[in-house]
Design a protein around this motif. Structure first.
Motif, mmCIF file in Angstrom:
data_model
loop_
_atom_site.group_PDB
_atom_site.id
_atom_site.type_symbol
_atom_site.label_atom_id
_atom_site.label_comp_id
_atom_site.label_asym_id
_atom_site.label_seq_id
_atom_site.Cartn_x
_atom_site.Cartn_y
_atom_site.Cartn_z
ATOM 1 N N PRO A 221 0.799 -1.239 0.000
ATOM 2 C CA PRO A 221 0.000 0.000 0.000
ATOM 3 C C PRO A 221 0.823 1.275 0.000
ATOM 4 N N SER A 222 1.928 1.315 0.751
ATOM 5 C CA SER A 222 2.740 2.533 0.771
ATOM 6 C C SER A 222 3.322 2.826 -0.599
ATOM 7 N N SER A 223 3.617 1.783 -1.368
ATOM 8 C CA SER A 223 4.136 1.984 -2.708
ATOM 9 C C SER A 223 3.056 2.455 -3.674
ATOM 10 N N ILE A 224 1.823 2.030 -3.436
ATOM 11 C CA ILE A 224 0.725 2.553 -4.238
ATOM 12 C C ILE A 224 0.638 4.064 -4.052
ATOM 13 N N LEU A 225 0.719 4.506 -2.794
ATOM 14 C CA LEU A 225 0.632 5.942 -2.524
ATOM 15 C C LEU A 225 1.803 6.708 -3.126
ATOM 16 N N LYS A 226 3.000 6.119 -3.087
ATOM 17 C CA LYS A 226 4.200 6.839 -3.520
ATOM 18 C C LYS A 226 4.467 6.736 -5.020
ATOM 19 N N TYR A 227 4.221 5.549 -5.602
ATOM 20 C CA TYR A 227 4.733 5.283 -6.939
ATOM 21 C C TYR A 227 3.688 4.904 -7.984
ATOM 22 N N ALA A 228 2.524 4.465 -7.569
ATOM 23 C CA ALA A 228 1.517 4.061 -8.557
ATOM 24 C C ALA A 228 0.975 5.288 -9.287
#
Length: 376
Positions: A221-228
């Motif tokens: 989830p944190s990568s969705i917020l940062k990179y998606a």
């Protein structure tokens, strides 16, 4: 496995990521672990404590809601629906100590006829989006397609655990016997609730891996917020149903972690015969550290193409059980793939699948040779 992707010895392969995160969930609905009653022996009497009734969960929910500007009652209403998953706690544990690494076996898990065939089909179907992503971020289409193939076989194995359950279980009931990662998973739970709130998603309705990875690319989830990214411009980031968003997000992730267009991922290298020199080269692990000259000064011989490489290299060893290891001089791009899943074995599987996909597409596109007519 991206997210700040999670290493746990090839979690999705590990995965991984991933590709292996497809086991069925189980456990009592809306409950936390079975906790012994303080007034009776554990064997004689137990009580079920819902997550919403646990003081540490309540305090965390209050603090998180304040930090993320969410309504505390909404956060608690979601956590009240979370249930403890004993299989999540089991699957997150590392492999038994002494398990030998074997690149040949690992490769066979991900470089197979199914992934190659379906990868070519997925590539052909998504050619326009892959071309746009490669033009924008410089990441080859073959690498993007290979990552999705290794992770989930193009959506066939995205996981069957409710993400809410998995992250709550690991955030508040992380098993003993390995380094405590509760804080990491609480941060991922916070990111997950923030994403669901922003996207208008029901937090109980998203399924994924036992470690909380989501969608075809298995982003945490944190990568969705940062990179998606919303690559198709429809106003939403959908890594489950929208290939455009999957493709754009993978390419953006790799670019953010330093992908260099047109740079090879690795070169072959002959290791030094001196044990001390070998140890020096392997010390930094997968972090590119040595110039070609520095490698050669330590007895390693990089292949002819690699002799002209200008940047730092990592000396990588892929173990093969009782057989000789495979040695590589790995570039920044190899290291970038390991940021998706922190393993040299994972990176090499992606690289090998990408190569197989390119070859398969080239063969399919080549004009078929007509059989020669016999002379009369």
């Amino acid at each position: 496995m991206t997210f700040m992707r999670l290493d746990f010895s090839l979690l999705r392969s590990l995965a991984s990521k991933c590709a292996a995160c497809v086991l069925l969930a189980a456990g009592p609905a809306h409950t936390a672990p079975v906790v012994a009653s303080p007034s009776t022996p554990a064997a004689a009497s137990t009580v079920i404590v819902p997550y919403a009734d646990r003081p540490e969960v309540q305090q965390w929910a209050h603090d998180m809601a304040k930090r993320q500007h969410l309504e505390p009652t909404w956060v608690m209403s979601q956590l009240a629906q979370a249930r403890f998953q004993p299989k999540v706690a089991k699957f997150i544990m590392p492999a038994p100590s002494g398990t030998a690494k074997n690149w040949t076996n690992y490769r066979a898990r991900f470089i197979d006829a199914t992934r190659i065939r379906q990868g070519v089909q997925w590539w052909n179907a998504q050619q326009d989006w892959l071309t746009q992503a490669e033009t924008r971020w410089g990441v080859p289409a073959s690498v993007i397609v290979a990552i999705v193939g290794v992770e989930t076989i193009y959506g066939r194995q995205t996981g069957t655990f409710r993400i809410l359950d998995a992250l709550t279980t690991l955030g508040f009931d992380f098993p003993s016997g390995r380094s405590d990662r509760r804080m990491f998973f609480r941060d991922e739970l916070a990111a997950y609730l923030q994403w669901c709130h922003r996207e208008g998603r029901d937090p109980t309705g998203v399924l994924g891996s036992y470690a909380g990875a989501i969608g075809l690319p298995q982003f945490m989830p944190s990568s969705i917020l940062k990179y998606a990214v919303d690559f198709n411009g429809d106003g939403h980031i959908d890594l489950m149903q929208q290939p455009a968003d999957v493709i754009g997000s993978v390419a953006h992730y790799l670019a953010q972690f330093g992908w260099q267009p047109n740079m090879p991922t690795h070169y072959t290298v002959r290791p030094p015969t001196d044990a001390q020199q070998l140890a020096e080269l392997m010390g930094p692990d997968i972090q590119p550290t040595f110039t070609v000259a520095q490698m050669q000064a330590r007895g390693a011989l990089v292949d002819q193409e690699g002799q002209h490489h200008a940047g730092p290299l990592a000396f990588v060893s892929l173990q093969n059980g009782n057989d000789a290891p495979l040695y590589l001089a790995a570039t920044q791009n190899f290291y970038t793939i390991t940021r998706y899943n922190w393993s040299a074995y994972y990176a090499m599987a992606v690289i090998e699948l990408a190569r197989e996909l390119r070859q398969a597409r080239a063969m399919a596109a080549a004009p078929q040779q007509r059989p020669r007519t016999p002379d009369r």
